[in-house]
Design an enzyme around this catalytic site. Structure first.
Site, short mmCIF file in Angstrom:
data_model
loop_
_atom_site.label_atom_id
_atom_site.label_comp_id
_atom_site.label_asym_id
_atom_site.label_seq_id
_atom_site.Cartn_x
_atom_site.Cartn_y
_atom_site.Cartn_z
N LYS A 110 0.87 -1.19 0.00
CA LYS A 110 0.00 0.00 0.00
C LYS A 110 0.90 1.22 0.00
O LYS A 110 2.06 1.15 0.42
CB LYS A 110 -0.88 0.02 1.25
CG LYS A 110 -2.16 0.82 1.11
CD LYS A 110 -3.17 0.08 0.27
CE LYS A 110 -4.53 0.73 0.26
NZ LYS A 110 -5.52 -0.18 -0.34
N ASP A 150 -6.66 4.29 -5.08
CA ASP A 150 -7.26 4.10 -3.76
C ASP A 150 -7.99 5.41 -3.46
O ASP A 150 -8.32 6.15 -4.40
CB ASP A 150 -6.15 3.78 -2.73
CG ASP A 150 -6.71 3.19 -1.45
OD1 ASP A 150 -7.04 2.00 -1.43
OD2 ASP A 150 -6.85 3.93 -0.46
P1 NAD Z 1 -15.31 7.12 -3.11
O1 NAD Z 1 -14.39 8.19 -2.64
O2 NAD Z 1 -15.63 7.02 -4.55
O3 NAD Z 1 -16.71 7.20 -2.32
C1 NAD Z 1 -16.81 7.30 -0.94
C2 NAD Z 1 -18.26 7.60 -0.57
O4 NAD Z 1 -18.38 7.66 0.85
C3 NAD Z 1 -18.76 8.95 -1.07
O5 NAD Z 1 -20.12 8.84 -1.44
C4 NAD Z 1 -18.64 9.85 0.15
O6 NAD Z 1 -19.54 10.95 0.12
C5 NAD Z 1 -19.02 8.87 1.23
N1 NAD Z 1 -18.53 9.24 2.56
C6 NAD Z 1 -17.37 9.84 2.88
N2 NAD Z 1 -17.31 10.04 4.20
C7 NAD Z 1 -18.45 9.54 4.71
C8 NAD Z 1 -18.98 9.42 6.02
N3 NAD Z 1 -18.29 9.90 7.07
N4 NAD Z 1 -20.19 8.83 6.17
C9 NAD Z 1 -20.86 8.36 5.10
N5 NAD Z 1 -20.41 8.44 3.86
C10 NAD Z 1 -19.24 9.02 3.67
O7 NAD Z 1 -14.66 5.76 -2.57
P2 NAD Z 1 -14.92 4.29 -3.10
O8 NAD Z 1 -13.90 3.96 -4.13
O9 NAD Z 1 -16.37 4.12 -3.38
O10 NAD Z 1 -14.49 3.44 -1.80
C11 NAD Z 1 -15.38 3.31 -0.71
C12 NAD Z 1 -14.79 2.32 0.29
O11 NAD Z 1 -14.55 1.08 -0.37
C13 NAD Z 1 -13.43 2.74 0.88
O12 NAD Z 1 -13.38 2.25 2.21
C14 NAD Z 1 -12.43 1.99 0.03
O13 NAD Z 1 -11.21 1.76 0.75
C15 NAD Z 1 -13.19 0.69 -0.19
N6 NAD Z 1 -12.72 -0.05 -1.36
C16 NAD Z 1 -12.79 0.51 -2.60
C17 NAD Z 1 -12.35 -0.23 -3.70
C18 NAD Z 1 -12.47 0.32 -5.09
O14 NAD Z 1 -12.21 -0.43 -6.06
N7 NAD Z 1 -12.88 1.58 -5.28
C19 NAD Z 1 -11.82 -1.52 -3.52
C20 NAD Z 1 -11.77 -2.06 -2.24
C21 NAD Z 1 -12.23 -1.31 -1.16
#
Ligand code: NAD
Length: 423
Positions: A110, A150
């Site tokens: 990471k 990420d």
């Molecule tokens: P993103 O930044 O596209 O979306 C995040 C979402 O969460 C947004 O809608 C934001 O408004 C909301 N958010 C932020 N803070 C918040 C809070 N305090 N309460 C409620 N909602 C809140 O991110 P993403 O790519 O959708 O990733 C979301 C999660 O999934 C993260 O934990 C990330 O590590 C995990 N993840 C993502 C992937 C990927 O392929 N994108 C893969 C594995 C894990």
């Protein structure tokens, strides 16, 4: 314990807490614990950036290559102003487990930069992204360590990083990074792969308990890449998505939200609560809804000792990384609340990243249908293996996932002659 093997300084404390739980189930030697609790390589630097106004600012940057026994390490690059080295180590540890659990030939890593990208101009962001690659160029590459997007890093940023790497190396090397735009070697299906993998995990679980999917009620916290694609997929599959939220709050409708309408309104720039599809609900209240499936898909630690008593669902699917604190996890295990853990449920992203790398290395590209079929197969295999172990050992999905992943990493260490098993 093996008295010939010395215990070393523990570097990742959070990893040690998780591993101690595994050690209760699967007896680990001191050397095995030392191998698992210490990252193989930790890189910690400061990047100077000349801002558009001529002022120089320094940005701390990290790369942790946790375990590479099973192959080149793989892990995202996060741009966030709260990032620190301890957290990067923990996330790199989880990546090592995740890759082993879904049985792809990669280790875990990471990285990140301590920066709020919203405070940079686009030019500054591009220069900082390129600097990250220049600083770490000796340690990354298609056969060494393969970054990906990420939090706050995008396909566009992956494109800049690839370009910088190829300029330095003087040759094309699309497999050095994944999550790229399609035009420069990205994979079809990568954008929604985490959500599709999560949806397959829910389906696999329901199949294992002979529960039908149609009409199942779901609440999703998070409306970013993962949450929005998951809502779309589950809606198309006949689930009833009753609530969804972004950081400003959510919307709720008992009979089910009109997801197509929600996505269309969101596309025009509206926050979730500015859309017309349901009544307003807070992020806290969403987590406490009495739904069949609760999906935290936003940030870490949202389910914790402060709200566990109020959580009514009997199934939580972790699409965010680490949305449930350790004490809350222990509480749910005693209450028989089923948790499909992050390293299983959100592994679709890294699986399709692996497919992207395979396509880059062979310079042969697959159709979207082929990518999704393969993803389904990998998710089912991982679920079935975890479920079998869970039922045999009578422990939670999380514990079973960790035990299986740890077993695979240790097997690779043993086959390399790093760990010698007592006869
Ligand atoms: P993103 O930044 O596209 O979306 C995040 C979402 O969460 C947004 O809608 C934001 O408004 C909301 N958010 C932020 N803070 C918040 C809070 N305090 N309460 C409620 N909602 C809140 O991110 P993403 O790519 O959708 O990733 C979301 C999660 O999934 C993260 O934990 C990330 O590590 C995990 N993840 C993502 C992937 C990927 O392929 N994108 C893969 C594995 C894990």
């Amino acid at each position: 314990m093996n008295s010939n093997q010395e215990s070393s300084e523990v570097i990742c404390e959070v990893c040690k807490i998780q591993l101690d739980k595994i050690a209760q189930v699967k007896h680990l030697t001191n050397l095995e614990l030392a191998v698992l609790t210490q990252p193989k390589r930790v890189l910690n630097i400061n990047i100077p950036l000349i801002m558009d106004n001529g002022v120089v600012k320094i940005f701390p940057a990290f790369r942790v290559q946790y375990n590479d026994a099973r192959g080149p390490t793989k892990g995202g690059i996060r741009f966030h102003d709260h990032i620190n080295l301890a957290h990067v180590k923990e996330l790199a540890f989880l990546m090592s487990l995740k890759c082993a659990l879904v049985d792809i030939p990669l280790g875990g890593s990471k990285g990140g930069i301590k920066v709020n990208p919203r405070e940079l101009t686009k030019g500054e962001l591009q220069r900082l992204s390129r600097s990250y690659i220049r600083e770490f160029v000796d340690f990354i590459g298609p056969d060494r360590d393969i970054p990906a997007p990420d939090l706050n890093t995008t396909p566009e940023i992956m494109g800049w990083m690839l370009d910088e790497y190829e300029k330095i190396m003087g040759k094309k090397a699309p497999g050095m990074i994944t999550g790229k735009p399609l035009s420069i070697g990205g994979s079809k299906g990568r954008v929604y792969s985490t959500s599709l993998g999560g949806a397959f995990t829910i389906r696999n679980y329901f199949n294992s308990i002979s529960k039908k999917e149609k009409g199942t009620t779901v609440a999703i916290q998070g409306f970013g890449n993962v949450g929005s694609h998951l809502a779309k997929i589950l809606d198309e599959w006949g689930y009833t998505v009753v609530a969804i939220s972004d950081s400003k709050g959510g919307v709720y409708k008992k009979s089910g939200l009109d997801i197509k309408k929600l996505l269309a309104e969101a596309d025009s720039g509206k926050k979730v609560q500015e859309t017309s599809v349901g009544e307003k609900i807070s992020n806290g209240d969403l987590l406490e809804l009495d739904v069949d499936v609760l999906v935290p898909a936003a940030v870490e630690n949202v389910i914790n000792s402060g709200n566990i008593e109020k959580i009514k669902t009997k199934l939580i699917v972790e699409l965010a990384n680490g949305p449930i604190t350790t004490d809350a996890d222990d509480f749910f295990e005693k209450k028989n609340v089923v948790i499909l853990p992050d390293i299983l449920a959100n592994s679709g992203g890294v699986i399709v990243s692996y497919f992207e790398w395979v396509q880059n290395q062979s310079n042969y590209y697959w159709e979207e249908e082929e990518v999704n079929q393969k993803l389904e197969m990998y998710m089912k295999r991982a679920f079935d293996e975890v479920n079998k172990l869970k039922n045999e050992g009578e422990f939670s999905f999380r514990k079973a996932s960790y035990v299986l992943a740890v077993k695979r990493i240790l097997q690779a260490e043993e086959d390399r002659g790093i760990i010698v098993k007592k006869k």
